[in-house]
Design an enzyme around this catalytic site. Structure first.
Site, PDB file in Angstrom:
ATOM      1  N   CYS A  93     -19.150  53.147  89.533  1.00  0.00           N
ATOM      2  CA  CYS A  93     -19.975  53.148  88.324  1.00  0.00           C
ATOM      3  C   CYS A  93     -19.356  54.156  87.369  1.00  0.00           C
ATOM      4  CB  CYS A  93     -21.418  53.525  88.642  1.00  0.00           C
ATOM      5  SG  CYS A  93     -22.477  53.618  87.176  1.00  0.00           S
ATOM      6  N   GLU A 149     -19.984  47.154  83.945  1.00  0.00           N
ATOM      7  CA  GLU A 149     -18.896  46.907  84.874  1.00  0.00           C
ATOM      8  C   GLU A 149     -17.953  45.915  84.207  1.00  0.00           C
ATOM      9  OE1 GLU A 149     -16.645  47.964  86.939  1.00  0.00           O
ATOM     10  OE2 GLU A 149     -18.368  48.717  88.083  1.00  0.00           O
TER      11      GLU A 149
END
Length: 224
Positions: free
Chosen positions: A2, A104
């Site tokens: 992340c 992402e």
């Protein structure tokens, strides 16, 4: 992994959602939060929950060079309890990292398409985080990392890893101010359930941390 997320909700919604009295410094919505920056986090000081800013990228207390934090923006939940960098934090320095979505990059042929991802049924949530205090001579920093895990079926279509999002019912337990065996904390993380997620593609504006506007979260279809 992340490496980018957002926190765009109004301050009053954050206070209400997490049962906080106040935010100690001025709050501004963020549309493209990046490693190395200060991020809103919550700990329990033994008397009450307290919100504050932690630098994203954990610096272990024993580190001589604070730049190591840039390599520790994430900690693998599967092995963090075994790692010297994270064992101490797993035991007694657990925090909530407040967010309302994360980004992402999905591989599509010869390019990587940024995607914004968020839970279906709630606007605000918390990543499971770890924090540390680092001090060297007169310099002092409070830093954190976001725990990650193997992607679930939904996220697997986008990326192989994903952040650990705590179920609302488990947030208080995660930051409970008690010392725990790191292995016990590992088991806690392994047993967490995950709610359904949604996503949509966004502009490559988010590729640069210099870009910080509502256009970062705007669906790509609205940008064309």
């Amino acid at each position: 992994m992340c490496g980018r997320f957002t926190l765009t909700a109004p301050e009053k919604e954050i206070l209400f959602e997490f049962g906080l009295h106040d935010l100690p410094v001025d709050y501004m919505p963020r549309f493209n939060i990046a490693p190395g920056q200060n991020i809103w986090s919550i700990i329990h000081d033994g008397e009450r929950k307290r919100a504050g800013l932690l630098q994203w990228g954990l610096i272990p207390p024993w580190a001589k060079d604070p730049k190591i934090g840039y390599k520790m923006i994430n900690a693998r939940s599967e092995t963090a309890h075994e790692k010297p960098s994270f064992k101490h934090s797993m035991s007694k320095k657990r925090c909530l990292i407040i967010a309302d979505s994360f980004y992402e990059w999905k591989k599509e042929k010869e390019k990587k398409q940024p995607v914004r991802i968020f839970p279906q049924d709630r606007k605000l949530f918390a990543f499971a985080g770890l924090w540390e205090k680092w001090k060297q001579e007169e310099e002092e920093r409070f830093t954190c990392t976001i725990l990650t895990k193997e992607a679930n079926e939904f996220m697997g279509r986008i990326h192989e890893r994903m952040p650990v999002i705590l179920p609302k019912s488990m947030e208080e337990e995660w930051i409970k101010p008690v010392k725990r065996d790191p292995g016990e904390v590992h088991q806690f993380l392994e047993q967490l359930t995950m709610e359904d997620l949604e996503s949509y593609p966004v502009s490559t504006l988010v590729n640069s941390a210099k870009n910080e506007s509502k256009d970062c979260i705007r669906p790509l279809t609205e940008m064309e």
